[in-house]
Design an enzyme around this catalytic site. Structure first.
Site, PDB file in Angstrom:
ATOM      1  CE1 TYR A 156     -31.942 -84.629  48.166  1.00 56.69           C
ATOM      2  CE2 TYR A 156     -30.985 -86.726  48.989  1.00 56.69           C
ATOM      3  CZ  TYR A 156     -31.011 -85.204  49.117  1.00 56.69           C
ATOM      4  OH  TYR A 156     -30.138 -84.461  49.386  1.00 56.69           O
TER       5      TYR A 156
ATOM      6  CE  LYS B 108     -36.633 -79.462  45.105  1.00 54.26           C
ATOM      7  NZ  LYS B 108     -35.226 -79.370  44.636  1.00 54.26           N
TER       8      LYS B 108
ATOM      9  CG  ASP C  52     -40.303 -84.495  50.518  1.00 53.94           C
ATOM     10  OD1 ASP C  52     -39.032 -85.127  50.414  1.00 53.94           O
ATOM     11  OD2 ASP C  52     -40.469 -83.366  50.200  1.00 53.94           O
TER      12      ASP C  52
END
Ligand code: KE4
Length: 427
Positions: free
Chosen positions: A144, A267, A239
């Site tokens: 994702y 994050k 990613d």
């Protein structure tokens, strides 16, 4: 546990917020029941609105690698807030955060700060397409990368058929420019590049998957991605929104010794406040406006509060931090495995520094999405609630990852294992 106030709040929330939440995974659809509303966090511990306390393994989905309300991060944000909340103009803080990232991440010579992982990956795709002049993108099943249209695509009928949307609202023409391959399948990658020579702008991958549970790259997989993209003139995009500053100081690219052309981060680099970043080779990054002709922008990009939180967080991380985190992650995994055996439960545990996932009754080893899809998600849901009622807050989905940080000290791990012993007995 009494969670009456949470129940009342979700009923109230649903009158004004879709599903009562601002991000779907928070709604507990993956595990049943209603979400817990939290009031405060300190170190490894969260307190909900009913006064219940939990050991937290969600960590705001990764950012809290120092623990909740780390004094260094709180002080940095408080100090900056007293100066100003933002300018929409350059600040020295943005330079400092970018320098910390460039110094530590092998593949990043230059960066662009944004406000989320989705913005970072969306920009990486646009940049890869603009830089190469090509349209096709390769991604992997179970990975994702946020919710931009190009990345909300899934495999068509055949392995090498062009993608189809995996959400209404994504135009078929957009999804058809995305190829979705099986994760850890190096042969499939070679086949795709042979089938579409010099047509693939870039390949985006979570170098350690965290969105189908934690799945590490099999030996040779990342090496194949680097070799095939290099040969074809396609860009390799890591990613690292989850793995950046989590699986090693320099992220997965440092851990596995593979340098991508572009990297996306999020994050942890925001320390809990909204920050994403895109970084990579200077010749690629300089194609972004205002130097180049590929557009990207953001009102709050690099805002001083988030930059202050990110700087305070990254400054607290060094090689020794990750060596100790790796040790504690492996310890928790082995002790949980021993408990599963004691209770006669089939439970596969995947872990990489700071990341851990449990798969009940799964085909082993769990190395691909199809293994996760065939795991027993009902058993996970029962385990989730049994742990929640014993004061341990895992990610409310069998397709997510437990995050460990500095705050998961031996006493916290011991309390987690005591809860797991009772939860496994109850399953
Ligand atoms: P955000 O746009 O949510 O900041 O980042 C998107 C993203 C990009 N890349 C990776 C590897 C990611 O894991 C994410 C977002 N992660 C999910 C949890 N696995 C965020 C939680 C949520 O969606 O609420």
């Amino acid at each position: 546990m009494n969670r009456t106030e949470s129940q009342q709040l979700i009923d109230r929330a649903q009158r004004t917020l879709v599903g009562g939440v601002n991000s779907p995974v928070r709604a507990f659809k993956g595990v049943g029941g209603h979400p817990v509303f939290f009031r405060s966090g300190q170190g490894a511990w969260l307190e909900d609105v009913d006064g219940n306390r939990y050991i937290d393994y969600v960590s705001s989905w990764g950012p809290m690698i120092l623990g909740h309300s780390d004094p260094r991060v709180v002080a940095a944000v408080r100090s900056q807030a007293q100066q100003a909340l933002g300018f929409g103009a350059p600040t020295e803080l943005e330079i400092e955060l970018a320098e910390l990232i460039v110094e530590r991440v092998p593949g990043i010579d230059k960066a662009r700060l944004v406000n989320s992982g989705t913005e970072a990956t969306m920009t990486a795709i646009r940049l890869a397409r603009g830089f190469t002049g090509r349209d096709l993108i390769v991604k992997f099943e179970g990975c994702y990368h946020g919710h931009s249209d190009a990345l909300l695509a899934k495999a068509g009928s055949g392995l090498l058929t062009l993608g189809i949307p995996n959400s209404p609202g994504v135009p078929e023409a957009v999804a058809a420019r995305t190829l979705t391959l099986p994760f850890n399948d190096a042969a499939a990658v070679r086949e795709a590049y042979a089938a579409y020579p010099q047509q693939i702008a870039g390949l985006i991958v979570e170098p350690v998957a965290g969105n189908m549970g934690c799945i590490a790259p099999q030996p040779g997989f990342l090496e194949t991605l680097r070799e095939v993209t290099e040969t074809d003139g396609s860009l390799l995009i890591f990613d690292e929104v989850i793995t950046g500053f989590r699986v090693a100081l320099g992220g997965a690219q440092a851990r596995y010794g593979i340098t991508p052309d572009l990297t996306t981060l999020g994050k942890i680099i925001g320390g809990g406040l909204p920050v994403g970043a895109l970084g990579g080779r200077t010749d690629i990054m300089d194609r972004l406006a205002p130097l180049g002709d590929i557009y990207q922008a953001g009102t709050l990009s690099g805002n001083p509060l988030a930059a202050a939180a990110g700087i305070a967080t990254l400054r607290a991380l060094d090689e020794g931090f990750f060596a100790d985190l790796e040790r504690r992650t492996a310890l928790l995994a082995s002790e949980l495995q021993a408990l599963a055996s004691k209770h006669g439960r089939s439970m596969a545990i995947n872990h990489v520094c700071g990341m851990l996932s449990l798969f009940f009754d799964a085909p082993q080893p769990v190395t691909a999405f199809e293994h996760v899809a065939n795991a027993n998600s009902d058993a996970f849901a029962r385990f989730f609630h049994a742990m929640l009622d014993r004061g341990v807050y895992l990610a409310p989905s069998a397709f997510e990852t437990a995050f460990l940080g500095a705050q998961h000290t031996q006493d916290v791990l011991d309390a987690t294992l005591t809860a797991a012993d009772g939860a496994l007995r109850q399953l």
